[in-house]
Design a protein around this motif. Sequence first.
Motif, PDB file in Angstrom:
ATOM      1  N   LEU A 350      -6.053 -12.944  23.464  1.00 54.78           N
ATOM      2  CA  LEU A 350      -7.281 -13.372  23.507  1.00 54.78           C
ATOM      3  C   LEU A 350      -7.553 -14.034  24.726  1.00 54.78           C
ATOM      4  O   LEU A 350      -7.227 -15.341  24.719  1.00 54.78           O
ATOM      5  CB  LEU A 350      -7.432 -14.224  21.986  1.00 54.78           C
ATOM      6  CG  LEU A 350      -7.364 -13.500  20.717  1.00 54.78           C
ATOM      7  CD1 LEU A 350      -7.283 -14.619  19.437  1.00 54.78           C
ATOM      8  CD2 LEU A 350      -8.543 -12.518  20.623  1.00 54.78           C
ATOM      9  N   LEU A 351      -8.155 -13.354  25.544  1.00 52.45           N
ATOM     10  CA  LEU A 351      -8.648 -14.174  26.759  1.00 52.45           C
ATOM     11  C   LEU A 351     -10.052 -15.054  26.481  1.00 52.45           C
ATOM     12  O   LEU A 351     -10.262 -15.220  25.336  1.00 52.45           O
ATOM     13  CB  LEU A 351      -8.857 -13.068  27.826  1.00 52.45           C
ATOM     14  CG  LEU A 351      -7.821 -12.090  28.219  1.00 52.45           C
ATOM     15  CD1 LEU A 351      -8.095 -11.004  29.235  1.00 52.45           C
ATOM     16  CD2 LEU A 351      -6.400 -12.774  28.734  1.00 52.45           C
ATOM     17  N   GLY A 352     -10.366 -15.715  27.610  1.00 57.74           N
ATOM     18  CA  GLY A 352     -11.356 -16.739  27.358  1.00 57.74           C
ATOM     19  C   GLY A 352     -12.548 -16.200  27.896  1.00 57.74           C
ATOM     20  O   GLY A 352     -12.588 -15.202  28.785  1.00 57.74           O
ATOM     21  N   ASN A 353     -13.699 -16.751  27.418  1.00 57.97           N
ATOM     22  CA  ASN A 353     -14.912 -16.215  27.718  1.00 57.97           C
ATOM     23  C   ASN A 353     -15.907 -17.482  28.302  1.00 57.97           C
ATOM     24  O   ASN A 353     -17.127 -17.444  28.257  1.00 57.97           O
ATOM     25  CB  ASN A 353     -15.886 -15.587  26.595  1.00 57.97           C
ATOM     26  CG  ASN A 353     -15.888 -16.743  25.460  1.00 57.97           C
ATOM     27  OD1 ASN A 353     -15.502 -17.709  25.340  1.00 57.97           O
ATOM     28  ND2 ASN A 353     -16.670 -15.921  24.476  1.00 57.97           N
ATOM     29  N   TRP A 354     -15.157 -18.592  28.894  1.00 60.04           N
ATOM     30  CA  TRP A 354     -15.968 -19.604  29.691  1.00 60.04           C
ATOM     31  C   TRP A 354     -16.649 -19.125  30.912  1.00 60.04           C
ATOM     32  O   TRP A 354     -15.596 -18.611  31.624  1.00 60.04           O
ATOM     33  CB  TRP A 354     -15.344 -20.972  29.580  1.00 60.04           C
ATOM     34  CG  TRP A 354     -14.983 -21.635  28.700  1.00 60.04           C
ATOM     35  CD1 TRP A 354     -15.295 -21.556  27.287  1.00 60.04           C
ATOM     36  CD2 TRP A 354     -14.052 -22.817  28.720  1.00 60.04           C
ATOM     37  NE1 TRP A 354     -14.666 -22.440  26.372  1.00 60.04           N
ATOM     38  CE2 TRP A 354     -14.210 -23.114  27.196  1.00 60.04           C
ATOM     39  CE3 TRP A 354     -13.325 -23.230  29.620  1.00 60.04           C
ATOM     40  CZ2 TRP A 354     -13.212 -24.435  27.052  1.00 60.04           C
ATOM     41  CZ3 TRP A 354     -12.466 -24.506  29.408  1.00 60.04           C
ATOM     42  CH2 TRP A 354     -12.513 -25.021  28.148  1.00 60.04           C
ATOM     43  N   TYR A 355     -17.848 -18.947  31.178  1.00 63.09           N
ATOM     44  CA  TYR A 355     -18.789 -18.923  30.418  1.00 63.09           C
ATOM     45  C   TYR A 355     -19.474 -17.634  30.567  1.00 63.09           C
ATOM     46  O   TYR A 355     -20.374 -17.392  31.426  1.00 63.09           O
ATOM     47  CB  TYR A 355     -19.710 -20.129  30.910  1.00 63.09           C
ATOM     48  CG  TYR A 355     -19.250 -21.708  30.696  1.00 63.09           C
ATOM     49  CD1 TYR A 355     -19.087 -22.195  29.299  1.00 63.09           C
ATOM     50  CD2 TYR A 355     -18.783 -22.336  31.894  1.00 63.09           C
ATOM     51  CE1 TYR A 355     -18.465 -23.432  29.297  1.00 63.09           C
ATOM     52  CE2 TYR A 355     -18.065 -23.486  31.521  1.00 63.09           C
ATOM     53  CZ  TYR A 355     -18.124 -24.011  30.180  1.00 63.09           C
ATOM     54  OH  TYR A 355     -17.507 -25.245  29.914  1.00 63.09           O
TER      55      TYR A 355
END
Length: 413
Positions: A350-355
């Motif tokens: 699960l990678l990050g989605n900021w922003y």
Amino acid sequence: MFKRPIAIGLSPNTEKDDILLALKTLFSPRQWRRQEKTRKLEKEFAQKFGKKYHALAINSGRSAQYLILKALGIKKGDEVAIQAFTCTVVPNSILWLKAKPIYIDIDQSYNMRPNDLKKKITSKTKAIIIQHTFGIPANIKAIKKIAQEQKIFLIEDCCHSLGATYQKKLVGSFGDVSLFSFGRDKVLSSVFGGMILCSNDKLYYQIKKLRDNLELPSKTWIAQQLFHPIAFKLILPLYNLNLGKLLLITFQKLHLLSRAVYPQEKVSQQPKIFPQKMPGGLAILAQNQLKKLKRFNQHRRKIAQLYFNSLENLSLGLPPKTAGASWLRFPITHPQADKLYQYAKKRGILLGNWYQGVVMPAQNLAGVKYQKGSCPQAEKLSRTVINLPSYPTLTQKEAHKVIKIIKQWLNTK
């Protein structure tokens, strides 16, 4: 044996001692609302910056920003300059005071662009909030010069950047006042929590008076936060089997856990909980994490260097190699970032989605006073960015697995 997945935003700082401390504190309700631990945390935090600094604990970073703006006299008709490519909680506290956020475009460092700031500030602009995104220090020298020339308050938003440095000096020590977050996926975590740092005695006492008049959170809210590290000890090993997701949803529906961003905040409404004092129960968790700050940031920098070494010369956009960055997350860009996100997710990462929105997760950009097209670079980066993990419990082996997945995906293009 099940183990936690590679997940950038699911209680990433929590170690075994944090879980045991949360459990112990949960079963010591007399400690929950006492302020002795909170005052001790304030003292230890201020000492990180030097003798002239005062620290004030609060229950979140957004509460810290709200109190600062209120103490500075921000009111209806005033403007506050913030960057686009940010969280909705940043403009929200401005809107709660009936003032107007003015959005400034960003540069390749994901931080405020000084030239755009200079163009957009007006006689109504009373404060500038300079955000050090992902732990990458902004161009403080240029922005501070503009603030001083225009006689505008400079607030440093260090929610991503505790321990980062600019020209070998800690970020948070350049503005008139600064704020920090101890949110669940920040540099240090007490699930919810924040800090205000100030060297100006007059301003400190103005903010302190406001803070001291606040209520303490309810015992129910405190219990939710103390349960969080314990719950994720159960949730994470089962997350990739969907049972963990089911547990998370169940705990939230039963109000045993709170969300990082409240539903009201997505439409710029002000939940009653913000602002309130920082309870002793959460100060206990934050104080334990504060002891680990140096180790945590050393680890993040090592992981970031691994990404730089392994991902250069690929068809990806890498962040600038910025001296002093603490790398809360490691941002990369690709025109099909959303597809990379899904590719990794299917493989248990699960990678990050900021922003993935210029103001995230606002449901309506007009509601946060953002005008589409006003910050083209921020809009472009929000369409193409994805964050790689660098959290303290991420192993080198797991980081190599992230790199391998990215390379595999690129080879399918």
